[in-house]
Design a protein around this motif. Structure first.
Motif, PDB file in Angstrom:
ATOM      1  N   SER A 247       0.773  -0.992  -0.080  1.00 24.52           N
ATOM      2  CA  SER A 247       0.256  -0.089  -0.022  1.00 24.52           C
ATOM      3  C   SER A 247       0.731   1.326  -0.368  1.00 24.52           C
ATOM      4  O   SER A 247       2.199   1.580   0.822  1.00 24.52           O
ATOM      5  N   LEU A 248       0.382   2.339  -0.632  1.00 25.56           N
ATOM      6  CA  LEU A 248       1.385   3.514  -0.737  1.00 25.56           C
ATOM      7  C   LEU A 248       0.353   4.358  -0.546  1.00 25.56           C
ATOM      8  O   LEU A 248       0.741   5.455  -0.845  1.00 25.56           O
ATOM      9  N   SER A 249      -0.488   4.375   0.219  1.00 24.79           N
ATOM     10  CA  SER A 249      -1.422   5.756   0.880  1.00 24.79           C
ATOM     11  C   SER A 249      -1.375   5.520   2.064  1.00 24.79           C
ATOM     12  O   SER A 249      -1.894   6.068   2.345  1.00 24.79           O
ATOM     13  N   GLY A 250       0.103   5.899   2.579  1.00 18.26           N
ATOM     14  CA  GLY A 250       0.124   5.918   4.112  1.00 18.26           C
ATOM     15  C   GLY A 250      -0.242   7.861   4.154  1.00 18.26           C
ATOM     16  O   GLY A 250       0.319   8.310   4.605  1.00 18.26           O
ATOM     17  N   GLY A 251      -0.211   8.484   3.060  1.00 13.90           N
ATOM     18  CA  GLY A 251      -0.574  10.435   3.302  1.00 13.90           C
ATOM     19  C   GLY A 251       1.610  10.632   3.093  1.00 13.90           C
ATOM     20  O   GLY A 251       2.273  10.384   2.637  1.00 13.90           O
ATOM     21  N   VAL A 252       0.975  11.941   2.796  1.00 14.72           N
ATOM     22  CA  VAL A 252       2.000  12.211   2.895  1.00 14.72           C
ATOM     23  C   VAL A 252       2.856  12.923   4.299  1.00 14.72           C
ATOM     24  O   VAL A 252       2.316  13.441   5.359  1.00 14.72           O
ATOM     25  N   PRO A 253       4.197  12.480   4.682  1.00 10.51           N
ATOM     26  CA  PRO A 253       4.432  12.601   5.733  1.00 10.51           C
ATOM     27  C   PRO A 253       4.809  14.268   5.813  1.00 10.51           C
ATOM     28  O   PRO A 253       5.332  15.046   5.888  1.00 10.51           O
TER      29      PRO A 253
ATOM     30  N   ASP B  75      11.069   2.061   6.394  1.00 14.28           N
ATOM     31  CA  ASP B  75       9.896   2.195   5.935  1.00 14.28           C
ATOM     32  C   ASP B  75       9.415   3.466   4.195  1.00 14.28           C
ATOM     33  O   ASP B  75       9.013   3.203   3.496  1.00 14.28           O
ATOM     34  N   GLN B  76      10.774   4.286   4.870  1.00 18.46           N
ATOM     35  CA  GLN B  76      10.226   5.543   3.498  1.00 18.46           C
ATOM     36  C   GLN B  76      11.247   5.237   2.789  1.00 18.46           C
ATOM     37  O   GLN B  76      10.652   5.429   1.298  1.00 18.46           O
ATOM     38  N   VAL B  77      12.444   4.230   2.487  1.00 16.92           N
ATOM     39  CA  VAL B  77      13.157   3.902   1.569  1.00 16.92           C
ATOM     40  C   VAL B  77      12.483   2.642   0.705  1.00 16.92           C
ATOM     41  O   VAL B  77      12.270   2.769  -0.107  1.00 16.92           O
ATOM     42  N   ARG B  78      11.514   1.737   1.833  1.00 14.47           N
ATOM     43  CA  ARG B  78      10.361   0.501   1.077  1.00 14.47           C
ATOM     44  C   ARG B  78       9.336   1.701  -0.027  1.00 14.47           C
ATOM     45  O   ARG B  78       9.594   0.803  -1.101  1.00 14.47           O
ATOM     46  N   ARG B  79       8.788   2.410   0.617  1.00 15.02           N
ATOM     47  CA  ARG B  79       7.908   3.144  -0.191  1.00 15.02           C
ATOM     48  C   ARG B  79       8.085   3.715  -1.586  1.00 15.02           C
ATOM     49  O   ARG B  79       7.570   3.542  -2.161  1.00 15.02           O
ATOM     50  N   ALA B  80       9.576   4.537  -1.360  1.00 14.96           N
ATOM     51  CA  ALA B  80       9.890   4.942  -1.907  1.00 14.96           C
ATOM     52  C   ALA B  80      10.900   3.948  -3.571  1.00 14.96           C
ATOM     53  O   ALA B  80      10.416   4.294  -4.663  1.00 14.96           O
ATOM     54  N   ARG B  81      10.911   2.239  -3.384  1.00 15.90           N
ATOM     55  CA  ARG B  81      11.602   1.774  -4.285  1.00 15.90           C
ATOM     56  C   ARG B  81      10.539   1.160  -4.981  1.00 15.90           C
ATOM     57  O   ARG B  81      10.143   0.838  -5.931  1.00 15.90           O
ATOM     58  N   LEU B  82       9.143   1.031  -4.013  1.00 13.62           N
ATOM     59  CA  LEU B  82       7.762   0.390  -4.677  1.00 13.62           C
ATOM     60  C   LEU B  82       7.464   1.422  -5.210  1.00 13.62           C
ATOM     61  O   LEU B  82       6.433   0.940  -6.461  1.00 13.62           O
ATOM     62  N   ALA B  83       7.457   2.917  -5.354  1.00 16.15           N
ATOM     63  CA  ALA B  83       7.150   3.753  -6.332  1.00 16.15           C
ATOM     64  C   ALA B  83       8.041   3.845  -7.464  1.00 16.15           C
ATOM     65  O   ALA B  83       7.883   4.190  -8.247  1.00 16.15           O
ATOM     66  N   VAL B  84       9.288   3.867  -7.282  1.00 16.70           N
ATOM     67  CA  VAL B  84      10.194   3.586  -8.488  1.00 16.70           C
ATOM     68  C   VAL B  84       9.637   1.824  -9.656  1.00 16.70           C
ATOM     69  O   VAL B  84       9.742   2.848 -10.281  1.00 16.70           O
ATOM     70  N   ALA B  85       9.320   1.254  -8.548  1.00 23.03           N
ATOM     71  CA  ALA B  85       9.255  -0.032  -9.788  1.00 23.03           C
ATOM     72  C   ALA B  85       7.975   0.576 -10.041  1.00 23.03           C
ATOM     73  O   ALA B  85       8.261  -0.403 -11.255  1.00 23.03           O
TER      74      ALA B  85
ATOM     75  N   PRO C 297      14.259  20.198  13.312  1.00 22.53           N
ATOM     76  CA  PRO C 297      15.225  20.562  13.737  1.00 22.53           C
ATOM     77  C   PRO C 297      16.264  19.136  14.549  1.00 22.53           C
ATOM     78  O   PRO C 297      17.480  18.773  14.116  1.00 22.53           O
ATOM     79  N   SER C 298      15.782  18.785  15.269  1.00 22.17           N
ATOM     80  CA  SER C 298      15.748  17.709  16.417  1.00 22.17           C
ATOM     81  C   SER C 298      15.617  16.364  16.156  1.00 22.17           C
ATOM     82  O   SER C 298      16.489  15.333  16.324  1.00 22.17           O
ATOM     83  N   GLU C 299      15.095  15.949  14.646  1.00 18.72           N
ATOM     84  CA  GLU C 299      14.642  15.124  14.100  1.00 18.72           C
ATOM     85  C   GLU C 299      15.849  14.489  13.184  1.00 18.72           C
ATOM     86  O   GLU C 299      15.719  13.209  12.980  1.00 18.72           O
ATOM     87  N   GLY C 300      16.764  15.148  12.475  1.00 26.59           N
ATOM     88  CA  GLY C 300      17.937  15.109  11.824  1.00 26.59           C
ATOM     89  C   GLY C 300      17.348  14.345  10.505  1.00 26.59           C
ATOM     90  O   GLY C 300      16.116  15.038   9.955  1.00 26.59           O
ATOM     91  N   GLN C 301      18.088  14.179   9.434  1.00 20.85           N
ATOM     92  CA  GLN C 301      18.182  14.163   8.039  1.00 20.85           C
ATOM     93  C   GLN C 301      17.888  12.657   7.576  1.00 20.85           C
ATOM     94  O   GLN C 301      17.392  12.029   6.558  1.00 20.85           O
ATOM     95  N   ARG C 302      17.596  11.262   8.560  1.00 22.63           N
ATOM     96  CA  ARG C 302      18.081  10.417   8.780  1.00 22.63           C
ATOM     97  C   ARG C 302      16.433   9.792   7.630  1.00 22.63           C
ATOM     98  O   ARG C 302      15.005  10.296   8.395  1.00 22.63           O
ATOM     99  N   VAL C 303      16.596   8.887   7.049  1.00 23.95           N
ATOM    100  CA  VAL C 303      15.636   8.368   6.178  1.00 23.95           C
ATOM    101  C   VAL C 303      14.843   7.315   6.508  1.00 23.95           C
ATOM    102  O   VAL C 303      15.826   5.758   6.884  1.00 23.95           O
ATOM    103  N   SER C 304      14.234   6.324   6.909  1.00 25.95           N
ATOM    104  CA  SER C 304      13.258   5.675   7.900  1.00 25.95           C
ATOM    105  C   SER C 304      13.469   4.555   6.765  1.00 25.95           C
ATOM    106  O   SER C 304      13.172   4.460   5.003  1.00 25.95           O
TER     107      SER C 304
ATOM    108  N   GLN D 100      23.148  -0.827   2.936  1.00 26.30           N
ATOM    109  CA  GLN D 100      22.443   0.434   3.480  1.00 26.30           C
ATOM    110  C   GLN D 100      21.936   1.053   2.317  1.00 26.30           C
ATOM    111  O   GLN D 100      23.022   1.927   1.425  1.00 26.30           O
ATOM    112  N   ALA D 101      20.940   2.304   1.775  1.00 29.89           N
ATOM    113  CA  ALA D 101      20.696   2.866   1.094  1.00 29.89           C
ATOM    114  C   ALA D 101      21.587   4.279   0.670  1.00 29.89           C
ATOM    115  O   ALA D 101      21.349   4.671   2.178  1.00 29.89           O
TER     116      ALA D 101
END
Length: 83
Positions: A23-29, A43-53, A34-41, A78-79
């Protein structure tokens, strides 16, 4: 998309046997603070891969897109978008 089965098989090599939820209907995150940093989760990588596919024409197209976007795993498994 004529190569959808091939693309899914390609992604399963990186995602594991279950492939996670399709499911790609998780909505917009929400925007990160600033305290959360720039780490990509994971789940975000998995969903991005599915969108690319979903938009890829075939396996080679999917591979090229994933590499260009930093979504293909490196030597350490690691990506690049997660480093």
């Amino acid at each position: 998309m004529s190569g959808s089965v091939e693309v899914r098989q390609f992604l399963l090599r990186y995602e594991g046997a279950d492939g996670g939820s399709t499911s790609l209907s998780g909505g917009v995150p929400a925007q990160r603070g600033p305290s959360e940093g720039q780490r990509v989760s994971d789940d975000q990588v998995r969903r991005a891969r599915l969108a690319v596919a979903a938009g890829a024409l075939d396996v080679e197209d999917c591979v090229q897109l994933l590499e260009m976007l930093g979504l293909s795993p490196g030597d350490d498994g690691q990506a690049p978008v997660q480093r």
